[in-house]
Scaffold this motif. Sequence first.
Motif, PDB file in Angstrom:
ATOM      1  N   PRO A   1       0.806  -1.232   0.000  1.00 59.67           N
ATOM      2  CA  PRO A   1       0.000   0.000   0.000  1.00 59.67           C
ATOM      3  C   PRO A   1       0.837   1.279   0.000  1.00 59.67           C
ATOM      4  CG  PRO A   1       0.091  -0.904   2.205  1.00 59.67           C
ATOM      5  CD  PRO A   1       0.814  -1.891   1.319  1.00 59.67           C
ATOM      6  N   ARG A   2       1.811   1.342  -0.869  1.00 63.01           N
ATOM      7  CA  ARG A   2       2.650   2.524  -1.092  1.00 63.01           C
ATOM      8  C   ARG A   2       3.620   2.172  -2.218  1.00 63.01           C
ATOM      9  NH1 ARG A   2       4.340  -0.269   3.098  1.00 63.01           N
ATOM     10  NH2 ARG A   2       6.536  -0.835   3.299  1.00 63.01           N
ATOM     11  N   LEU A   3       4.287   3.166  -2.771  1.00 66.72           N
ATOM     12  CA  LEU A   3       5.307   2.933  -3.790  1.00 66.72           C
ATOM     13  C   LEU A   3       6.686   3.083  -3.154  1.00 66.72           C
ATOM     14  CD1 LEU A   3       3.798   4.908  -6.828  1.00 66.72           C
ATOM     15  CD2 LEU A   3       3.294   2.574  -6.035  1.00 66.72           C
ATOM     16  N   THR A   4       7.670   2.385  -3.702  1.00 66.76           N
ATOM     17  CA  THR A   4       9.005   2.410  -3.108  1.00 66.76           C
ATOM     18  C   THR A   4      10.083   2.527  -4.185  1.00 66.76           C
ATOM     19  OG1 THR A   4       9.170  -0.010  -3.156  1.00 66.76           O
ATOM     20  CG2 THR A   4       8.299   0.986  -1.130  1.00 66.76           C
ATOM     21  N   ALA A   5      11.290   2.859  -3.724  1.00 66.47           N
ATOM     22  CA  ALA A   5      12.481   2.852  -4.574  1.00 66.47           C
ATOM     23  C   ALA A   5      13.683   2.715  -3.648  1.00 66.47           C
ATOM     24  CB  ALA A   5      12.584   4.133  -5.395  1.00 66.47           C
ATOM     25  N   LEU A   6      14.735   2.076  -4.129  1.00 67.39           N
ATOM     26  CA  LEU A   6      15.943   1.873  -3.330  1.00 67.39           C
ATOM     27  C   LEU A   6      17.143   2.483  -4.042  1.00 67.39           C
ATOM     28  CD1 LEU A   6      16.975   0.365  -0.704  1.00 67.39           C
ATOM     29  CD2 LEU A   6      17.743  -1.440  -2.269  1.00 67.39           C
ATOM     30  N   TYR A   7      17.943   3.205  -3.275  1.00 64.37           N
ATOM     31  CA  TYR A   7      19.184   3.792  -3.781  1.00 64.37           C
ATOM     32  C   TYR A   7      20.330   3.370  -2.872  1.00 64.37           C
ATOM     33  CZ  TYR A   7      16.500   6.783  -6.916  1.00 64.37           C
ATOM     34  OH  TYR A   7      15.668   7.238  -7.909  1.00 64.37           O
ATOM     35  N   GLY A   8      21.526   3.231  -3.441  1.00 67.20           N
ATOM     36  CA  GLY A   8      22.664   2.838  -2.622  1.00 67.20           C
ATOM     37  C   GLY A   8      23.982   3.103  -3.332  1.00 67.20           C
ATOM     38  N   ASN A   9      25.061   3.044  -2.549  1.00 67.31           N
ATOM     39  CA  ASN A   9      26.380   3.291  -3.127  1.00 67.31           C
ATOM     40  C   ASN A   9      27.318   2.097  -2.974  1.00 67.31           C
ATOM     41  OD1 ASN A   9      27.110   3.318  -0.423  1.00 67.31           O
ATOM     42  ND2 ASN A   9      27.527   5.513  -0.321  1.00 67.31           N
ATOM     43  N   ASN A  10      26.788   0.960  -2.478  1.00 67.88           N
ATOM     44  CA  ASN A  10      27.648  -0.210  -2.322  1.00 67.88           C
ATOM     45  C   ASN A  10      27.134  -1.426  -3.078  1.00 67.88           C
ATOM     46  OD1 ASN A  10      25.460  -0.923  -0.774  1.00 67.88           O
ATOM     47  ND2 ASN A  10      26.582  -1.112   1.153  1.00 67.88           N
ATOM     48  N   GLY A  11      26.091  -1.232  -3.893  1.00 63.97           N
ATOM     49  CA  GLY A  11      25.573  -2.310  -4.732  1.00 63.97           C
ATOM     50  C   GLY A  11      24.825  -3.397  -3.999  1.00 63.97           C
ATOM     51  N   LYS A  12      24.605  -3.231  -2.690  1.00 64.29           N
ATOM     52  CA  LYS A  12      23.964  -4.291  -1.910  1.00 64.29           C
ATOM     53  C   LYS A  12      22.445  -4.154  -1.958  1.00 64.29           C
ATOM     54  CE  LYS A  12      27.786  -5.185   1.249  1.00 64.29           C
ATOM     55  NZ  LYS A  12      28.216  -5.324   2.664  1.00 64.29           N
ATOM     56  N   SER A  13      21.782  -5.298  -2.146  1.00 67.14           N
ATOM     57  CA  SER A  13      20.328  -5.319  -2.157  1.00 67.14           C
ATOM     58  C   SER A  13      19.804  -5.167  -0.730  1.00 67.14           C
ATOM     59  CB  SER A  13      19.820  -6.627  -2.767  1.00 67.14           C
ATOM     60  OG  SER A  13      20.264  -7.724  -1.982  1.00 67.14           O
TER      61      SER A  13
ATOM     62  N   MET B   1      15.007  -5.774  -2.932  1.00 63.96           N
ATOM     63  CA  MET B   1      15.141  -4.634  -3.845  1.00 63.96           C
ATOM     64  C   MET B   1      16.599  -4.434  -4.226  1.00 63.96           C
ATOM     65  SD  MET B   1      12.529  -1.880  -2.093  1.00 63.96           S
ATOM     66  CE  MET B   1      12.520  -0.859  -3.587  1.00 63.96           C
ATOM     67  N   GLN B   2      16.817  -4.053  -5.478  1.00 65.26           N
ATOM     68  CA  GLN B   2      18.156  -3.752  -5.970  1.00 65.26           C
ATOM     69  C   GLN B   2      18.322  -2.223  -6.044  1.00 65.26           C
ATOM     70  OE1 GLN B   2      20.332  -6.166  -6.325  1.00 65.26           O
ATOM     71  NE2 GLN B   2      18.796  -7.766  -5.971  1.00 65.26           N
ATOM     72  N   PRO B   3      19.483  -1.708  -5.641  1.00 64.63           N
ATOM     73  CA  PRO B   3      19.635  -0.252  -5.557  1.00 64.63           C
ATOM     74  C   PRO B   3      19.943   0.425  -6.890  1.00 64.63           C
ATOM     75  CG  PRO B   3      21.647  -1.316  -4.833  1.00 64.63           C
ATOM     76  CD  PRO B   3      20.665  -2.431  -5.117  1.00 64.63           C
ATOM     77  N   HIS B   4      19.381   1.618  -7.056  1.00 68.35           N
ATOM     78  CA  HIS B   4      19.804   2.545  -8.094  1.00 68.35           C
ATOM     79  C   HIS B   4      20.957   3.377  -7.532  1.00 68.35           C
ATOM     80  CE1 HIS B   4      16.052   1.700 -10.276  1.00 68.35           C
ATOM     81  NE2 HIS B   4      15.408   1.878  -9.138  1.00 68.35           N
ATOM     82  N   PRO B   5      21.829   3.914  -8.391  1.00 64.30           N
ATOM     83  CA  PRO B   5      22.868   4.818  -7.881  1.00 64.30           C
ATOM     84  C   PRO B   5      22.244   6.121  -7.387  1.00 64.30           C
ATOM     85  CG  PRO B   5      22.926   4.713 -10.288  1.00 64.30           C
ATOM     86  CD  PRO B   5      21.961   3.669  -9.849  1.00 64.30           C
ATOM     87  N   PHE B   6      22.827   6.694  -6.342  1.00 68.58           N
ATOM     88  CA  PHE B   6      22.321   7.945  -5.789  1.00 68.58           C
ATOM     89  C   PHE B   6      22.299   9.049  -6.837  1.00 68.58           C
ATOM     90  CE2 PHE B   6      23.587   6.247  -1.517  1.00 68.58           C
ATOM     91  CZ  PHE B   6      22.351   6.420  -0.892  1.00 68.58           C
ATOM     92  N   SER B   7      21.207   9.803  -6.870  1.00 69.89           N
ATOM     93  CA  SER B   7      21.130  10.988  -7.721  1.00 69.89           C
ATOM     94  C   SER B   7      21.848  12.142  -7.027  1.00 69.89           C
ATOM     95  CB  SER B   7      19.666  11.377  -7.953  1.00 69.89           C
ATOM     96  OG  SER B   7      19.067  11.779  -6.724  1.00 69.89           O
TER      97      SER B   7
END
Length: 198
Positions: free
Chosen positions: A57-69, A77-83
Amino acid sequence: MGLFAEAQRLPLPDSEITYYPNFFERDWADTCFQELMDETPWQQDDIKVFGKIYAQPRLTALYGNNGKSYSYSNITMQPHPFSERLLQIKTAIETQTVEKFTTCLMNLYRDGKDSNGWHADDEKELGQNPVIASVSFGHERFFNLRHKEDKTQKHKLLLEHGSLLLMAGPTQHFWQHQIAKTAKTMGPRINLTFRIIR
């Protein structure tokens, strides 16, 4: 960006929770909200509750700088690179907290029907006493807390636009939190939860 506003320590046992109501200036927070709303690759995953499958019951997104899920509630979830914008927010928080966060789990609550059930951020990859830095942009929502053992210990906090909530120490061992559904008319809220994945 960060105003380093006066901190409010929540007077709750077995916890280390600090609230900064005006951590980001309103104009800057407005800009962040709109940019994150428009440019984030939001996703909606299915979750299993008592053997039944539901759309989260919400939308999500994952960001990270170490490639860890990151995994929770049978979701990985798999991370996108930080904007650039997220890095600006991350740097402001790290200056305040003296932590170095690796990952940001973002939540979009589109209206009052979107929610997040009772839980603790106690996944093993977060370590023994995780530090969770939660930033709010958009419509105010109530953040509910309840003690896992002492059922008389409860707390409700209104998370404001541009605010920062910091949970550290033993908090996740003893407390659960939620964003409850509400029948009231609510605009969208974006929540950024910065954490360290070991």
